[in-house]
Each structure stands twice: as C-alpha cells, then as structure tokens.
Scaffold this motif. Structure first.
Motif, PDB file in Angstrom:
ATOM      1  N   GLU A 107      31.131 -21.574 -17.674  1.00  0.00           N
ATOM      2  CA  GLU A 107      30.191 -21.391 -16.568  1.00  0.00           C
ATOM      3  C   GLU A 107      30.705 -22.057 -15.292  1.00  0.00           C
ATOM      4  OE1 GLU A 107      26.460 -22.881 -17.837  1.00  0.00           O
ATOM      5  OE2 GLU A 107      25.908 -21.069 -18.976  1.00  0.00           O
ATOM      6  N   ALA A 108      31.238 -23.284 -15.432  1.00  0.00           N
ATOM      7  CA  ALA A 108      31.734 -24.011 -14.266  1.00  0.00           C
ATOM      8  C   ALA A 108      32.941 -23.314 -13.649  1.00  0.00           C
ATOM      9  CB  ALA A 108      32.087 -25.448 -14.653  1.00  0.00           C
TER      10      ALA A 108
ATOM     11  N   ARG B  47      25.009 -24.514  -2.703  1.00  0.00           N
ATOM     12  CA  ARG B  47      23.726 -23.811  -2.614  1.00  0.00           C
ATOM     13  C   ARG B  47      23.329 -23.209  -3.958  1.00  0.00           C
ATOM     14  NH1 ARG B  47      24.634 -20.718   3.209  1.00  0.00           N
ATOM     15  NH2 ARG B  47      23.786 -22.374   4.536  1.00  0.00           N
ATOM     16  N   GLU B  48      24.310 -22.665  -4.670  1.00  0.00           N
ATOM     17  CA  GLU B  48      24.000 -22.062  -5.972  1.00  0.00           C
ATOM     18  C   GLU B  48      23.535 -23.110  -6.982  1.00  0.00           C
ATOM     19  OE1 GLU B  48      26.716 -19.356  -7.768  1.00  0.00           O
ATOM     20  OE2 GLU B  48      27.282 -18.401  -5.883  1.00  0.00           O
TER      21      GLU B  48
ATOM     22  N   MET C 221      37.909 -23.071   1.875  1.00  0.00           N
ATOM     23  CA  MET C 221      37.256 -23.947   0.912  1.00  0.00           C
ATOM     24  C   MET C 221      35.927 -24.481   1.438  1.00  0.00           C
ATOM     25  SD  MET C 221      38.441 -24.207  -2.094  1.00  0.00           S
ATOM     26  CE  MET C 221      37.468 -25.647  -2.539  1.00  0.00           C
ATOM     27  N   GLN C 222      35.799 -24.623   2.743  1.00  0.00           N
ATOM     28  CA  GLN C 222      34.507 -25.019   3.313  1.00  0.00           C
ATOM     29  C   GLN C 222      33.440 -23.995   2.964  1.00  0.00           C
ATOM     30  OE1 GLN C 222      35.123 -25.484   7.515  1.00  0.00           O
ATOM     31  NE2 GLN C 222      36.345 -27.335   7.305  1.00  0.00           N
ATOM     32  N   ILE C 223      33.798 -22.722   3.118  1.00  0.00           N
ATOM     33  CA  ILE C 223      32.855 -21.649   2.796  1.00  0.00           C
ATOM     34  C   ILE C 223      32.502 -21.661   1.308  1.00  0.00           C
ATOM     35  CG2 ILE C 223      32.574 -19.141   2.727  1.00  0.00           C
ATOM     36  CD1 ILE C 223      34.452 -19.049   5.189  1.00  0.00           C
ATOM     37  N   GLU C 224      33.522 -21.828   0.466  1.00  0.00           N
ATOM     38  CA  GLU C 224      33.296 -21.840  -0.978  1.00  0.00           C
ATOM     39  C   GLU C 224      32.473 -23.047  -1.406  1.00  0.00           C
ATOM     40  OE1 GLU C 224      34.201 -19.635  -3.703  1.00  0.00           O
ATOM     41  OE2 GLU C 224      33.960 -18.519  -1.834  1.00  0.00           O
TER      42      GLU C 224
ATOM     43  N   GLY D 126      18.679 -32.085  -3.057  1.00  0.00           N
ATOM     44  CA  GLY D 126      19.252 -30.763  -2.848  1.00  0.00           C
ATOM     45  C   GLY D 126      19.950 -30.567  -1.528  1.00  0.00           C
ATOM     46  N   GLY D 127      20.020 -31.583  -0.690  1.00  0.00           N
ATOM     47  CA  GLY D 127      20.640 -31.454   0.621  1.00  0.00           C
ATOM     48  C   GLY D 127      22.139 -31.673   0.590  1.00  0.00           C
ATOM     49  N   PHE D 128      22.785 -31.287   1.685  1.00  0.00           N
ATOM     50  CA  PHE D 128      24.235 -31.467   1.849  1.00  0.00           C
ATOM     51  C   PHE D 128      24.416 -32.384   3.051  1.00  0.00           C
ATOM     52  CE2 PHE D 128      28.195 -28.994   0.585  1.00  0.00           C
ATOM     53  CZ  PHE D 128      29.065 -29.932   1.093  1.00  0.00           C
ATOM     54  N   PHE D 129      24.843 -33.610   2.804  1.00  0.00           N
ATOM     55  CA  PHE D 129      24.857 -34.654   3.821  1.00  0.00           C
ATOM     56  C   PHE D 129      26.280 -35.115   4.091  1.00  0.00           C
ATOM     57  CE2 PHE D 129      21.634 -37.452   5.838  1.00  0.00           C
ATOM     58  CZ  PHE D 129      22.484 -38.281   6.557  1.00  0.00           C
TER      59      PHE D 129
END
Length: 340
Positions: free
Chosen positions: A116-117, A181-182, A172-175, A29-32
């Motif tokens: 959904e995507a 996370r979702e 796009m970084q924010i998105e 679940g991490g962002f690496f």
C-alpha cells in the motif's frame, strides 16, 4: 492523526540557547513549514518534537499525550531525513517494511502495508529493487514510504528535498503534497527554501534566534509581515525612503510604520502613470531570465528590485530615467518597533 502542541520550550547547548520560550501549535492534519536562517532553531525544534533531543523546560503534546520526556521510539512519529538513510543491502520492500518488523507486525500484514505504501508513492513495481538501482527521486519516495508505513500520528521532514536538483525538487513538491493530503497526516517540515515553504505548507512559522517571530498561512505571512526580518526572509521587499512618502497612498500611520513593496508588485514605465503610487527612479541593470526579467533601479538613492514579464518591460538602456509604480493595496506596512 494528532495535533502537536509545543509550550514554552527552551533548549540550550552549553551557553548557546537554541530555543527560547517557543510556543506553537501544529493543527491535526495540517502541513506546517518551519523556515529560518542557519542557527535559527528550526532543526532543533523538529528534533525536540521527534524526541532526538529533550527540552530543558516546557511541554510537548502529541494528541492528548505529553511526550517531552518520552524517547523517540515511543512517540509514534515518522521521520524523513535529508540523506534518505536507506539500508543499501536491503531491497526497497525490506527498507519500507523495516519499521513494521521492529514492531513485530505479522508477515502478511507487513506485505500488505508495504504494498500500500509503495503504491501510494507510485513505486508499486519497484519493491524487489535495491536502492542503488533507483534514481534520487525514487529513493526519496522510498524514504517517504518507510516513514508513513507504520501509520504514525505525526510526520516530521528535515530538509527532505534539498538533495534533489531543481526540476526533480519541483516534481517532488507536488507529489509530497498529494501524498500528505491522501494520508491526512499532521506534517511538520524544516526548509530553508522560501518557495518550497510557500508551495507546500498550509501554515508557516518563521524562526530567528530560537524564537518564533511570525506564524500564519503563507498568504498572511507574505502579505502582512510583522517585521522587516519576516518581510525580507519570506520573499524580498523594497523599502520606501521616508523622504519619498509624501503624496503616496499608504495603509498605515507614517510615524508608526515603515513601508515596502514586493518586487513582483512593481511596474516600470518611461513616464509617470496616471494612477496609483509612483516614484521616479534610475534604471541600473536589466537581467533577462527567459519569460521573466529582473530590473535593478535606484529610488532616492536606495537600491530596488523589480520582477516582471520581459515582454511587458519597455526597452530602455541602463542609466535611463524611469518610473516605478504600484497599487496602494500592494504596499506593506511594518510596525517601526518591529522593523529590525
């Protein structure tokens, strides 16, 4: 979702070793972020995890499964490329659903998951359009929707935002962080952009010459670099001359460490401050950049850089004698044996 564990991976192309005994774990679940200069091995590591390249030695585990000899189509990963790689003759919905059709998902289920995507990337009303009818940022979102619609265990991103202009890249970084996370998917991305790595990731791995030289949270790596390479690759650092250390409050042994200060940690004044660490300097140049300004100074003959709000800087001409100061807590201590 699943964690990814890489152990003692090596990979050579001819006589050139692209990966040299690499071991690292990417938490579930991490962002690496994988960060490094050209030729450091970051893209080779990503492609080896994906299955586009097989390692010479070592193991790769996705969840509880060893996959180092498993072909890419059987690793249950999603991949997003720098070039988007959308099919120009297919609609947005067909592009997103392509992987589901390859997996022989039923038509009703495909429509549901595609919808959904597309909703997740805020393109729910664009399914009938063709790629050429979309902006660059929208095409990037379609590529992301296509990568996650199959519900992979791991999402791999290869320089995903580098083709976008600066303003769109920030958006796009924010998105991308919101979507990650979702969905909660384990995400590994390659970038050469330091700010992007700091903004997006939970953890950062810095590569050099096929090796992981440091890994940790963005704050850990930025505030406590373990080498001069890490200190200057992730951010910038002004190195304190050994001759200027006397009288300064330092966080380590002077015989075992080199010391540095980040440009944004410095304050520039026309007189010596009463507290903190301070060194005399000569102002060489002041560069205005809107709200912020960069000052180039010389400290004991060494070039230093200072970044501050323009309105906080005194009005002084190039050639003026100045003082640069900082709090002792902002001093970086780097082991001398790892200083290069």
């Amino acid at each position: 979702m699943s964690s990814v564990e890489v152990r003692n991976i090596t990979k050579s192309f001819g006589r050139a070793r692209a990966l040299d005994d690499v071991s690292i774990t990417f938490e579930d679940g991490g962002f690496f972020a994988l960060l490094g200069p050209s030729g450091s091995g970051k893209t080779t590591l990503l492609r080896t995890i994906a299955g586009f390249s097989f390692p010479d030695t070592g193991t790769i585990r996705i969840g509880a499964r060893n996959v180092e000899a498993v072909p890419v189509e059987k690793r249950d990963i999603g991949m997003m490329f720098q070039s988007y790689a959308l099919f120009p003759n297919m609609s947005v919905a067909d592009n997103v659903g392509f992987g589901l059709r390859v997996r022989r998902v039923g038509a009703a289920e495909e429509r549901r998951r595609v919808a959904e995507a597309l909703d997740l990337v805020q393109l729910g009303d664009k399914g009938g359009r063709m790629p050429h009818q979309l902006s660059g940022g929208q095409r990037q979102r379609v590529a992301l929707a296509r990568a996650i619609v199959t519900q992979p265990k791991v999402l791999l991103l290869d320089e995903p935002l580098s083709a976008l202009d600066k303003t769109l890249r920030v958006d796009m970084q924010i998105e991308l962080k919101r979507i990650q996370r979702e969905v909660g998917i384990t995400t590994i991305f390659v970038t050469h952009d330091q700010e992007e790595a700091l903004t997006l990731s939970d953890r950062i791995g810095i590569l050099r010459d096929g090796r992981i030289v440091q890994a940790g949270t963005p704050r850990e790596v930025y505030d406590h670099p373990n080498s001069a390479f890490a200190a200057t690759f992730l951010g910038e650092a002004n190195w304190l001359p050994d001759a200027a250390l006397e009288g300064l409050q330092l966080p380590g042994d002077r015989t075992r460490h080199r010391f540095a200060v980040r440009p944004e940690a410095l304050t520039l004044t026309d007189g010596r401050p009463a507290t903190g660490n301070a060194l005399s300097a000569r102002l060489e140049q002041r560069v205005f950049a809107g709200a912020m300004a960069t000052c180039l100074v010389r400290v004991d003959g060494e070039p230093w850089k200072l970044v501050a709000r323009d309105r906080d800087l005194p009005e002084m001409a190039p050639g003026s004698e100045v003082w640069v100061s900082w709090t002792p807590e902002d001093t970086l201590a780097v082991p001398r044996e790892a200083a290069t």
